[in-house]
Structures are given as structure tokens and as C-alpha cells.
Design a protein around this motif. Structure first.
Motif, PDB file in Angstrom:
ATOM      1  N   SER A  49       8.656   6.972   4.761  1.00 30.87           N
ATOM      2  CA  SER A  49       7.851   6.256   5.488  1.00 30.87           C
ATOM      3  C   SER A  49       6.774   5.269   4.733  1.00 30.87           C
ATOM      4  O   SER A  49       6.771   5.709   3.561  1.00 30.87           O
ATOM      5  N   VAL A  50       6.182   4.340   5.304  1.00 30.75           N
ATOM      6  CA  VAL A  50       5.185   3.681   4.500  1.00 30.75           C
ATOM      7  C   VAL A  50       5.860   2.876   3.106  1.00 30.75           C
ATOM      8  O   VAL A  50       5.151   3.051   2.173  1.00 30.75           O
ATOM      9  N   GLN A  90       6.572   3.756  -1.896  1.00 28.95           N
ATOM     10  CA  GLN A  90       5.981   4.271  -0.743  1.00 28.95           C
ATOM     11  C   GLN A  90       4.391   4.514  -1.299  1.00 28.95           C
ATOM     12  O   GLN A  90       4.234   5.020  -2.380  1.00 28.95           O
ATOM     13  N   GLU A  91       3.621   3.959  -0.283  1.00 29.75           N
ATOM     14  CA  GLU A  91       2.139   3.640  -0.556  1.00 29.75           C
ATOM     15  C   GLU A  91       1.480   4.951  -0.082  1.00 29.75           C
ATOM     16  O   GLU A  91       1.591   5.472   0.992  1.00 29.75           O
ATOM     17  N   TYR A  92       0.397   5.249  -1.098  1.00 30.29           N
ATOM     18  CA  TYR A  92      -0.409   6.437  -0.783  1.00 30.29           C
ATOM     19  C   TYR A  92      -1.881   5.588  -0.675  1.00 30.29           C
ATOM     20  O   TYR A  92      -1.868   4.439  -0.979  1.00 30.29           O
ATOM     21  N   ALA A  93      -3.057   6.621  -0.434  1.00 30.93           N
ATOM     22  CA  ALA A  93      -4.220   6.139  -0.254  1.00 30.93           C
ATOM     23  C   ALA A  93      -4.653   5.645  -1.668  1.00 30.93           C
ATOM     24  O   ALA A  93      -4.206   5.814  -2.833  1.00 30.93           O
ATOM     25  N   GLY A  94      -5.741   4.542  -1.773  1.00 35.04           N
ATOM     26  CA  GLY A  94      -6.252   4.077  -2.932  1.00 35.04           C
ATOM     27  C   GLY A  94      -5.388   3.313  -3.639  1.00 35.04           C
ATOM     28  O   GLY A  94      -5.430   2.567  -4.824  1.00 35.04           O
ATOM     29  N   GLY A  95      -4.353   2.823  -3.107  1.00 38.12           N
ATOM     30  CA  GLY A  95      -3.203   1.627  -3.713  1.00 38.12           C
ATOM     31  C   GLY A  95      -2.456   2.373  -4.670  1.00 38.12           C
ATOM     32  O   GLY A  95      -1.918   1.749  -5.299  1.00 38.12           O
ATOM     33  N   SER A 114      -0.068   8.733   4.490  1.00 41.58           N
ATOM     34  CA  SER A 114       1.121   8.418   4.258  1.00 41.58           C
ATOM     35  C   SER A 114       2.180   9.469   4.131  1.00 41.58           C
ATOM     36  O   SER A 114       3.234   9.302   4.655  1.00 41.58           O
ATOM     37  N   ARG A 172      -5.744  -5.585   5.614  1.00 40.65           N
ATOM     38  CA  ARG A 172      -4.405  -5.413   4.961  1.00 40.65           C
ATOM     39  C   ARG A 172      -3.455  -6.599   5.319  1.00 40.65           C
ATOM     40  O   ARG A 172      -2.839  -7.190   4.197  1.00 40.65           O
ATOM     41  N   LYS A 180      -4.211  -6.840  -3.916  1.00 39.55           N
ATOM     42  CA  LYS A 180      -4.520  -5.549  -3.282  1.00 39.55           C
ATOM     43  C   LYS A 180      -5.843  -5.040  -3.572  1.00 39.55           C
ATOM     44  O   LYS A 180      -6.246  -4.111  -2.865  1.00 39.55           O
ATOM     45  N   LYS A 212      -6.998   2.702   4.734  1.00 38.64           N
ATOM     46  CA  LYS A 212      -6.052   3.946   4.465  1.00 38.64           C
ATOM     47  C   LYS A 212      -4.884   3.624   3.148  1.00 38.64           C
ATOM     48  O   LYS A 212      -5.159   4.453   2.387  1.00 38.64           O
ATOM     49  N   SER A 213      -4.535   2.516   3.023  1.00 44.15           N
ATOM     50  CA  SER A 213      -3.607   2.326   1.825  1.00 44.15           C
ATOM     51  C   SER A 213      -4.306   1.542   1.049  1.00 44.15           C
ATOM     52  O   SER A 213      -3.659   0.943  -0.036  1.00 44.15           O
ATOM     53  N   GLY A 214      -5.539   1.092   1.133  1.00 43.56           N
ATOM     54  CA  GLY A 214      -6.433   0.359   0.119  1.00 43.56           C
ATOM     55  C   GLY A 214      -7.424   1.159  -0.460  1.00 43.56           C
ATOM     56  O   GLY A 214      -7.205   2.465  -0.593  1.00 43.56           O
ATOM     57  N   LEU A 215      -8.544   0.471  -0.470  1.00 42.66           N
ATOM     58  CA  LEU A 215      -9.933   1.471  -0.928  1.00 42.66           C
ATOM     59  C   LEU A 215     -10.775   1.695   0.264  1.00 42.66           C
ATOM     60  O   LEU A 215     -10.813   1.204   1.010  1.00 42.66           O
ATOM     61  N   GLU A 245      -6.747   2.320  10.714  1.00 45.40           N
ATOM     62  CA  GLU A 245      -6.316   2.557   9.135  1.00 45.40           C
ATOM     63  C   GLU A 245      -7.442   1.522   8.517  1.00 45.40           C
ATOM     64  O   GLU A 245      -7.375   1.831   7.624  1.00 45.40           O
TER      65      GLU A 245
END
Ligand SMILES: Cc1cc2nc3c(=O)[nH]c(=O)nc-3n(C[C@H](O)[C@H](O)[C@H](O)COP(=O)(O)OP(=O)(O)OC[C@H]3O[C@@H](n4cnc5c(N)ncnc54)[C@H](O)[C@@H]3O)c2cc1C
Lengths: 257, 323
Positions: free
Chosen positions: A142-143, A159-164, B98, B238, B248, B254-257, B274
Motif C-alpha cells: 500500500s501507499v 512505499q511512503e512512511y511518515a515524515g517523507g 502507511s 499533499r 516534498k 501523514k506522509s509529510g511533516l 491525513e
């Protein structure tokens, strides 16, 4: 490579969403539908792979209403086949149910790679991609934000996790991926081309097989979030609200002196 | 029927995720309501040492194997399934992260347990499990009753207070033998750290954050001008990054900062869960959006229901001339 992209119509979130009289579901007569944004990214990822490495792209959708034109749009963007799965889906379908139907349908469509949007706004009981993978007994990730071939029988995915932070995985084919974002913004299909395809191309149709879909839970209440700590709304003409906001920021010492 | 609760503990590179403690806090409530035990489930290689941080649980079940050294959906799902089968809890809490997006639905699919995703709350009342899911981009909440003896609930970050689940201690350890991990169909290659941007938005005290409501890249000038006048920086949701309009390193969520500025001015951002995840800690949140029912107004302190192209220039002008 044969790529299947599953797409689905979802309520347009920019619209007001009305709840039915029982308070358990959307008032489906009142919703405006659009293609799930993440599915558009899944299609774009498939088309990027097709452009770069060659692939046959098949788009599959359950006929949950108003799905013809979006399917022709997918063809106009570059998909090779569009398959509409007909059945009684007007009142919505659980994600477990949709996965069970699509797993059967995919039995008849070649697929090395299945791309689904990572999630949909109405997913409540799981993401389609993951559940489809479980039903097909295929590996899934996923992701996903990037897909590249790794030899003939595998792909490298990000696959992306938090914080890039990003994980790179190699996945054997066939596999199912939940696409978060394609490497580029989804392409645009000229309306004239869509119109023309609606006259000349045909959508393949498959009747939905009967499936056992034990998702489990039942919605007893659907409602707007309780308005705890809802914003104080500043009313007035743009100049007036700008003035009031300016004063609020100044009072809090947030403006440079 | 078991009344136990199991929490799949999330960690990356040896660090426990905040949401793990939030789930332990929620798990404790559920276990107390049903009179059951609370289990933390640790999966990885060399992770048993993390159990000391999971004192909020009664027991910690550990699945250790060198093939679990890095997260891969397939191996972790097999390990989590083995742990859940051994523990047989009434409810398994998985982070809606994720990794959790893979695991929660994957476990539901392979174990056949019902799943409630995007949970803001989960409750056990008189043996009945109910879950509140935040769906439709945060616009609606669905409360569902979950039948059966087991269920998986994917918990949204921020649904419970982490502090209550953060206790050091000596929970009982239970080793769960790793399941068959041969014939895996995916391999971990590497972790890629984010590139540093020109601006570190996590250190800025004023952020003007822009969303899809801005319409086009050219229009970004409107927000840049305001950010400059305020002495802050521009961040974004996003889609702005996915369009390639901003790097980015400017993405909040969620998938950033995660950011905690003194002022977070959200313009043309709907407030999907998110996105909220990354900015709800801001001291003052002001939202400008044409849609009065945009969920961003639920977390903002002040809201302006208006076209950003009308309000921003007026505000920028005011800030400039009054400075
Ligand atoms: C696993 C996962 C991770 C994700 N991570 C992130 C993340 O890190 N960060 C993130 O932001 N999202 C993330 N998302 C995406 C998230 O679900 C939303 O899609 C996204 O936040 C929406 O961005 P938006 O609010 O800018 O756009 P939209 O939801 O499209 O909202 C645009 C808003 O602009 C308003 N608007 C339009 N025109 C105007 C105007 N002229 N003036 C004022 N308002 C206007 C509209 O009313 C609307 O509310 C993630 C999703 C997934 C599945």
C-alpha cells in the motif's frame, strides 16, 4: 506486461453530503459522483509504465452508477480495455464485497500487476487493493508512489512512511499495489476525444458473480462529526474579515512590529 | 469469548511510533471494559528490548526473526497473523498509518476477522464492540457494530492520548515462534531518507499553508506574498506536492511533516484526516475555505468562509501597509 487498474466512483467531497432519513447511509439520490482521486493516480501509474516499457492496460469498474463516461475517459487517456462489471451496486457495496466480486472477475482477465487507489473516501472496512490481494492470494503493498520493472517477473516499488521516509521493496509479479501517487499528475483527456470514443468504442461488460462477502460490521449511525471546538467564523466582506483577522494576529503578537 | 485486546506495535528503525502508545491507552480502556488482558505485539529483529517501553500492557508478545529486520507487508502480515492466532484477542488494534494500511486490511483478509478502518474511537459495551470511523475525507463519522469473536480496528493517529499509554515496566514476555517465512514474494531493498528542503517548515513559527483550492501553480504567488509579509513560510497539502508545484519538504501531514507553528493559516485546504494529522498541534489555526462544511473548520480556531483570492490580497495589503 498486463496491468489491471480498478477504478471506482465515489461521492465528490466538495459537495454537501446528505445522510438518509434512517441516519445510516448517504442519501445516494443526492450525491454527485466522481472517479476516486487515488484511482486516477493508479491509472496514471499504469499509463506511465505503458509509455516507458510497453504494457496492456485494462480498467475495471463495478457499475455503481454513472460509470460509462469515466471508463471512456480512461480509454481516452490511453487504457486499452475497459470492463464494466454489472450488478446490483446502486446502494453501495462494502469494500470486502467489492474485493470478493473483483477477485472473481480478475480470474478472467490477465494480470501481472493490479493497481488500485490506495484508499477511497468511502472505505470503512478496508482498502480494496489489500483485500483483493488477500482474495487472490497475491502479495500487496500500500501507499505506493513509484513502480519500476525489476527484470521480467518483479517490480521495484516505493512505499511512503511518515515524515517523507520512503521504503524501497522488490515485489514478485503478479502483485497488487495500492497507489498513493503516480510519478506525475494524472493526465488530462480532451473532452472531444472522450465524446468520440463514446461513439466508436465499446465497454466490455461482465455480470457480477454471486459472492459470499462477510465483511462483518453494520453501520448504525452516519453523521457529521460533533461540533466540538468548531471554528469561530469571521463574517463579512473580504476587506472586513481581513481586517478582523489582522487584529486577531496583532493582538496575539504574531505580526512583525 | 476472549476479552483480551492486542495492539500491533509500530516502530521504524528501533523507534516506537507515537501512535503505538495511543493505541495502548485505548487498548487499556477496552481491556478494562471487557475484563481482559492487554497485549502489545512486537514484530521485528532485535526488538525484544523495546518491550521495556511497553509497560502499559500486561504482556508483550514478541515475534523475532532476521527476516523481519525491516518492514515488508508480506512478512509482517504473516508474523502479525501468527501472533493474533496465538493470542486470539477480542479486538486487535492496528495503526491507521502507511504500514497499518497494509496490515489492518491484510489481517482482516487472511484471518477473516471483520475490520473497521479509520477509527476515531472503539468501545466495548456489555460485550458488544462498536467503532467510530472517520470517512468521506473527514466530513462524516460512521458508527458500526462489529459482531463475532474477533475484529481488527485501524486506529487513526491522535484518537487517544499517548501519555496514558506511555509507561515503562516489566510486562510479561511471551515469545511467539515466527511463522514460515520462506517463499516470500517481496524483499526489502533500502530506506530512503527525505531530502532537506530550502526551508525547514518544522521550525517556522508562521506557516501559510496552501491546498488544492489554489487552482494552479501560478496562483501560488498569492500565498507566497502573504507568507513573506508575515515573515513566515509556505507549506502545503499533499496534492500541491503531487502536482509538482512545491517540493516534498513543504508537505504537511501523514506522509509529510508534522508542524507546530504559532500560526497555521490553511487556505484552500479541505482538512482531510491525513492532513490534520500533521498540523493539529499548531497554536493558532485559521482556515479560509469556500465550503462551509469543510472539515478544516472543525480543528481551526477561526474560520473564514470565502474565496481565498478575495481575502488573501486584502490581508497581505493590510499587513504590508501597517508594518
Ligand atoms: C496514506 C495517505 C497519506 C496521505 N498523506 C497526506 C499528507 O501528508 N498531507 C496531506 O495534505 N494529504 C495527505 N493525504 C491526502 C489526503 O487524503 C487529501 O487528499 C488531501 O489532504 C487533500 O488536499 P487538499 O485539502 O489540498 O485538497 P481538497 O481536499 O481537494 O480540498 C480543496 C479545498 O479547497 C477549497 N477551495 C476551492 N477553491 C477555493 C477558493 N477559491 N478559495 C478557498 N477555498 C477553496 C475547497 O472547498 C476544498 O475544501 C494522504 C492520503 C493517504 C491515503
Amino acid at each position: 506486461m498486463d496491468i489491471v487498474v480498478t477504478v471506482k466512483m465515489v461521492p465528490d467531497l466538495v459537495e454537501e453530503l446528505e445522510v438518509n432519513a434512517e441516519g445510516t447511509d448517504l442519501d445516494r439520490s443526492a450525491v454527485r459522483l466522481r472517479l476516486n482521486e487515488f484511482d486516477e493516480h493508479a491509472l496514471e501509474q499504469a499509463l506511465v509504465l505503458k509509455d516507458r516499457y510497453g504494457a496492456r492496460v485494462t480498467v475495471v469498474a463495478l457499475d455503481s452508477g454513472d460509470v460509462d463516461e469515466p471508463l471512456f475517459t480512461c480509454l481516452a487517456k490511453g487504457a486499452d480495455r475497459a470492463v464494466k462489471v454489472t450488478g446490483d451496486f446502486q446502494d453501495g457495496l462494502s469494500t470486502h464485497g467489492a474485493a470478493a466480486v473483483l477477485a472473481q472477475v480478475l480470474g478472467g482477465i490477465p494480470h501481472d500487476l493490479v493497481l488500485a487507489g490506495v484508499q477511497a473516501p468511502d472505505d470503512r472496512d478496508g482498502q480494496l487493493g489489500v483485500l483483493l490481494a488477500a482474495a487472490l492470494r497475491l502479495p500487496h503493498v500500500s501507499v505506493v508512489t513509484a513502480v519500476e520493472p525489476a527484470g521480467d517477473r518483479a517490480v521495484t516499488v516505493r512505499q511512503e512512511y511518515a515524515g517523507g521516509v520512503v521504503g524501497e521493496l522488490e515485489v514478485d509479479l503478479p502483485a497488487v499495489l495500492g497507489v498513493q501517487a503516480a510519478p506525475q499528475a494524472p493526465r488530462y483527456a480532451p473532452v472531444s476525444k472522450v465524446r468520440q470514443l463514446m461513439k466508436t468504442a465499446t465497454l466490455e461488460t461482465v455480470a457480477a458473480p454471486a459472492v459470499e462477502a462477510g465483511a462483518g460490521s453494520t453501520v448504525t449511525r452516519l453523521a457529521r462529526p460533533e461540533a466540538t471546538g468548531r471554528a469561530e467564523i469571521l463574517e463579512g466582506a473580504p476587506d472586513e474579515v481581513a481586517d478582523r483577522l489582522y487584529t486577531i494576529l496583532a493582538d496575539r503578537g504574531l505580526l512583525k512590529q | 469469548m476472549s476479552s483480551d485486546v492486542a495492539v500491533i506495535i509500530e516502530h521504524l528503525e528501533g523507534v516506537l511510533a507515537e501512535v503505538s502508545f495511543e493505541m495502548l491507552a485505548k487498548g487499556r480502556e477496552l481491556a478494562a471494559a471487557g475484563g481482559g488482558q492487554l497485549w502489545g505485539v512486537l514484530i521485528g529483529h532485535g526488538v525484544t528490548r523495546l518491550a521495556g517501553e511497553l509497560g502499559a500492557a500486561d504482556g508483550v508478545a514478541v515475534v523475532e526473526d532476521e527476516r523481519l529486520a525491516h518492514y515488508t507487508p508480506e512478512a509482517y502480515e504473516r508474523a502479525a497473523a501468527a501472533a493474533l492466532q496465538a493470542l486470539g484477542p477480542r479486538v486487535a488494534l492496528v495503526a491507521s498509518s502507511s504500514m497499518g494500511l497494509d496490515l489492518a486490511a491484510g489481517l482482516s483478509g487472511t484471518l477473516g476477522w471483520p475490520l473497521c478502518g479509520y477509527c476515531k474511537d472503539v468501545a466495548l459495551t456489555g460485550g458488544t464492540l462498536s467503532a467510530v470511523s472517520q470517512i468521506y475525507g473527514g466530513k462524516l463519522m460512521a458508527t458500526a457494530e462489529v459482531p463475532g469473536e474477533h475484529a481488527v480496528c485501524a486506529m487513526l493517529p491522535g484518537a487517544a492520548a499517548a501519555a496514558a499509554g506511555r509507561r515503562r515496566g516489566t510486562a510479561t514476555l511471551r515469545e511467539i515462534p515466527a511463522p514460515a517465512l520462506d517463499s516470500l514474494r517481496m524483499r526489502f531493498k533500502r530506506l530512503i531518507q527525505p531530502e532537506a528542503g530550502d526551508v525547514d517548515i518544522t521550525r517556522e513559527s508562521i506557516l501559510v499553508s496552501v491546498g488544492r483550492g489554489i487552482g494552479s501553480q501560478d496562483n501560488l504567488a498569492v500565498v507566497e506574498e502573504l507568507a513573506q509579509a508575515l515573515g513566515g513560510a509556505v507549506s502545503s497539502s499533499r496534492p500541491i506536492v503531487d502536482q509538482g508545484w512545491l517540493p516534498k519538504s513543504r508537505q504537511v501531514g501523514k506522509s509529510g511533516l508534522s508542524v507546530k507553528p504559532k500560526l497555521y493559516l490553511a487556505v484552500g485546504i479541505s482538512g482531510a484526516p491525513e492532513h490534520i494529522e500533521g498540523m493539529r498541534g499548531a497554536e493558532l489555526i485559521v482556515a479560509i475555505n469556500t465550503d462551509p462544511s469543510a472539515p478544516i473548520f472543525d480543528v481551526a480556531h477561526y474560520g473564514i468562509v470565502s474565496d481565498l483570492f478575495d481575502v488573501l490580497p486584502a490581508l497581505t495589503e493590510k499587513v504590508k501597509t501597517s508594518a
